[in-house]
Structure formats: structure tokens, C-alpha cells
Design a protein around this motif. Structure first.
Motif, PDB file in Angstrom:
ATOM      1  N   ALA A 179    -120.538 -60.451 155.005  1.00  0.00           N
ATOM      2  CA  ALA A 179    -119.335 -60.431 155.843  1.00  0.00           C
ATOM      3  C   ALA A 179    -118.217 -59.654 155.159  1.00  0.00           C
ATOM      4  O   ALA A 179    -117.505 -58.869 155.800  1.00  0.00           O
ATOM      5  N   LEU A 194    -116.895 -62.961 161.815  1.00  0.00           N
ATOM      6  CA  LEU A 194    -118.074 -62.512 161.085  1.00  0.00           C
ATOM      7  C   LEU A 194    -118.825 -63.674 160.456  1.00  0.00           C
ATOM      8  O   LEU A 194    -120.057 -63.749 160.530  1.00  0.00           O
ATOM      9  N   VAL A 248    -113.917 -63.072 152.116  1.00  0.00           N
ATOM     10  CA  VAL A 248    -114.131 -62.054 153.144  1.00  0.00           C
ATOM     11  C   VAL A 248    -112.856 -61.256 153.380  1.00  0.00           C
ATOM     12  O   VAL A 248    -112.874 -60.030 153.483  1.00  0.00           O
TER      13      VAL A 248
END
Length: 237
Positions: free
Chosen positions: A156, A128, A106
Motif C-alpha cells: 500500500a 488501499l 502508508v
């Protein structure tokens, strides 16, 4: 309204000479900032080709296209990179790095968009992943995640840099009902709060129902452009 995407007479073909196969024909399209657009059509109708051209993942061939005010016709490699830094991508293949954890994958989404302070990376990434139900999987590598969990990590990663446009190819296909609902609501919230535009290739009726408009392609042509409400009425009838 500000235009996020606009095409006029967009054509595209694979191959050359006798092997040339045209897959897009004179596509005229206008998408405004903050719209959530679903792109529907049978396999081979040209949906993914159109998506990848607009996402600067495939070079233009013929016609006109503007993305975030930038002309894609003759766009240099540098300009295409500049545009891509303002975009988010969610694809079925996940494209996660096997050697990185979910959180590191991410964070990579931020690094590709210019990055932020490391403390902010961790906070935003963990937030997230938590929203997507992966708070106990942040340090897991892809080989230890299910297909649906990998897809949520990919979501994400696409959203962490607050992109101006999200391009998504079947983003909810590997997700259960609850995870799919969360992803859909996140895209709607981004549209309302930040004016984020989403262009989504999907057959998932949950996504179709929340769209601003539903575009239908058939054999490389855009054959319908309807509001989601109109589409729902047709389905109900």
C-alpha cells in the motif's frame, strides 16, 4: 511506445583489486511504459543488483541507463532523489517504521513523494489498506502485524503515490493466495489504467503468468526475454 527503462552494456562489480567480483555483464534491456516485467534467475544471478541500480538505490558504474527519460550516468544526488519520487518500492524486508501505525506508514509513502492534503492522505491510505484486507488493522503498529500483513502495508505504501514505475523484490513471498492475487491484480490495473510499469523479481508462478514479459538472468547476464504466453507454453510442455 514510450520507454520507461533502457540499459546498454550495463556492468557492475563489488569490491576492488583482487577482491573485485563482477556481478552484471553487458546487460541490454528495454522496458516500455505499462509493461509488467518479471525478472527470474537463481540466487546470485544479479537480479537484485540490477533492480537496485535501476531504482536509483545504487550508483551506476559502467554502461548506459535511462529511467523515465533521465540519464543515470553521473546522475547527481538531487536527480536521483527526483527520480525516486516517481517510483514505488516493495521489498521483502518491509522496511516499516516500528513507531508508526499501518496507516501512518502508508501515508509516509505520500510524504516522500511530495505529499497531499492530510484528508486525502487518510482517505487514500485507508482505501488501499481496505482493498488489501487490512481495514481492521489501520491503527496497528508493525509489532502487532503478521509477516503477510506487514507486506501488504508495504505494498500500500508503494502504490499510494501512483508511481510511474514499481520495483518489487518477491512482493508476494509472504502472502497467502488471496492476498497475492489482489496485489497482482492491483499492479495489472495500474498498468492498464495509468501506464504504470512494474519490474518484479519473483519465483511466484502467479506473478509470472500475469507478466507482459519474463526476463531470465544467469551469472550476471540477461539470457532470455520472453512473453509470458511463451513461458506458459514452455512450462505446459
Amino acid at each position: 511506445m514510450e520507454r520507461a527503462i533502457e540499459t546498454r552494456g550495463l556492468n557492475y562489480a563489488f569490491g576492488s583489486g583482487p577482491a573485485r567480483t563482477q556481478v552484471l555483464f553487458d546487460v541490454d534491456l528495454t522496458i516500455h511504459r505499462g509493461e509488467v516485467i518479471v525478472l527470474k534467475g537463481a540466487s546470485g544471478s544479479g537480479k537484485t543488483t540490477l533492480l537496485t541500480i535501476l531504482a536509483c538505490l545504487r550508483d551506476m558504474q559502467d554502461g548506459q541507463a535511462m529511467v523515465l527519460g533521465e540519464d543515470l550516468v553521473g546522475a547527481s544526488a538531487g536527480l536521483q532523489v527526483h527520480i525516486r519520487r516517481r517510483l514505488g518500492f516493495i521489498f521483502q524486508a518491509h522496511n516499516l517504521h516500528d513507531a508508526l501505525t499501518a496507516l501512518q506508514n502508508v501515508r509516509l509513502g505520500l510524504e516522500l513523494h511530495g505529499g497531499k492534503a492530510k484528508a486525502q492522505w487518510r482517505d487514500a491510505g485507508e482505501h488501499l489498506l481496505g482493498l488489501l484486507g487490512l481495514e481492521d488493522r489501520v491503527h496497528y503498529k508493525p509489532r502487532n502485524l503478521s509477516g503477510g500483513q506487514k507486506q501488504r502495508v508495504a505494498v500500500a505504501r508503494a502504490l499510494i503515490a501512483n508511481p510511474d514505475i514499481v520495483f518489487a523484490d518477491e512482493p508476494t513471498a509472504a502472502l497467502d493466495a488471496e492476498s497475492g492475487r489482489i496485489v497482482i491484480e492491483m499492479l495489472k490495473d495500474l498498468a492498464e489504467a495509468r501506464g504504470t510499469t512494474s519490474l518484479i523479481v519473483t519465483h511466484d508462478e502467479r506473478v509470472v503468468r500475469m507478466a507482459s514479459r519474463v526476463l531470465t538472468m544467469d551469472q550476471g547476464r540477461l539470457v532470455a526475454d520472453e512473453t509470458a504466453e511463451k513461458t506458459d507454453e514452455m512450462e505446459a510442455g
